[in-house]
Enzyme design. Sequence first.
Site, PDB file in Angstrom:
ATOM      1  N   ASP A 107      60.643 142.702  79.485  1.00 25.95           N
ATOM      2  CA  ASP A 107      59.943 143.596  80.461  1.00 25.95           C
ATOM      3  C   ASP A 107      58.585 144.566  80.088  1.00 25.95           C
ATOM      4  OD1 ASP A 107      60.202 145.549  82.865  1.00 25.95           O
ATOM      5  OD2 ASP A 107      60.145 147.272  81.701  1.00 25.95           O
ATOM      6  N   ASP A 109      55.538 147.076  80.797  1.00 25.23           N
ATOM      7  CA  ASP A 109      55.486 147.918  80.877  1.00 25.23           C
ATOM      8  C   ASP A 109      53.657 148.336  80.401  1.00 25.23           C
ATOM      9  OD1 ASP A 109      57.959 147.811  81.867  1.00 25.23           O
ATOM     10  OD2 ASP A 109      58.235 149.689  81.781  1.00 25.23           O
ATOM     11  N   TYR A 187      58.852 156.505  92.158  1.00 28.23           N
ATOM     12  CA  TYR A 187      59.226 158.293  92.305  1.00 28.23           C
ATOM     13  C   TYR A 187      57.818 158.427  91.613  1.00 28.23           C
ATOM     14  CZ  TYR A 187      60.002 155.279  87.711  1.00 28.23           C
ATOM     15  OH  TYR A 187      59.872 153.503  86.886  1.00 28.23           O
TER      16      TYR A 187
END
Length: 300
Positions: A107, A109, A187
């Site tokens: 992943d 990021d 968020y």
Amino acid sequence: FMKYIRAAYVYAPYLAHVTEDDLKILTHINIAFGLVKDGRITVEHNKHHFAALENIRKIKPDIKIVLPVGGWGAGGFSEAASTDEGCRLFAQSAAEIQREFALDGIDIDWEYPIGPDWGQEISSSPDDGVNFIKLLSDLRVALDALGKETGKYYSISIAVPASTWYVEKIDVVKVASIVDSMKLMTYDYYGSWSSQTGHQANLYNNPLDPDWGGWSSDQTVALYLNAGVPAEKLILGVAFYGRAWQGVPENGVNGLFQPYTASIYDDGLSWIDLQTFLDPASGYTRYWDDVAKSPYLYNG
């Protein structure tokens, strides 16, 4: 039939606390975080915690365990992606870690390639947008080559911001054609950087928000869909933490969209802390914004 993903970020030191009940509702666990050092991915700082993976796999053998690399303020990506050799070494190190720990994917990021116009904490280059795609392409090649040896498929996911500048600077359609999923960071709409209080992760906009109308998860999903990203590539982010302020007037709205004297818990109000404040004995009252579809707490 669409295969839905329910993934949770778990900081490596807390892997041993993952329970059977947790695993029942999860399809993926993301072990936070690997870092980029000298152009290669490393987990040396967290490696000793990976022993807990054995028990997790014993409880749920089909759980997918993914290594996120980077996170907010974690650099090294721009430098690694700046050359063909750098991309190759990065992808090679990713494959090596997948093999060593029997993982199921990676992943990325990278927060963020190119970056917003107002700047960011890590180094970046105007070439990052193109280099990001090259890095992902080399990563896909390296993981597919590993898969031919192991008989497994290794997923690639990336974290993407809830902001318009990203789709303007990054070819998200090309990126989506390479990766398996794009995790929307839906968020942090409000925090210590905001001029007033507001929802941390509201589903919809509230027109009463005086701060440029605010932002919402609904807007974020629409942003990426309208840019041409297939719906099945999007994963909605859910924050298990909050933001907080003090010195907030009530003003007939229980402190919502109001000025404040100071922000607190600037690293995030943890899930454990939130349980404490949700207790009526804490003096806080839980309110519900039925327009934004978002809860908030206030203690005047």
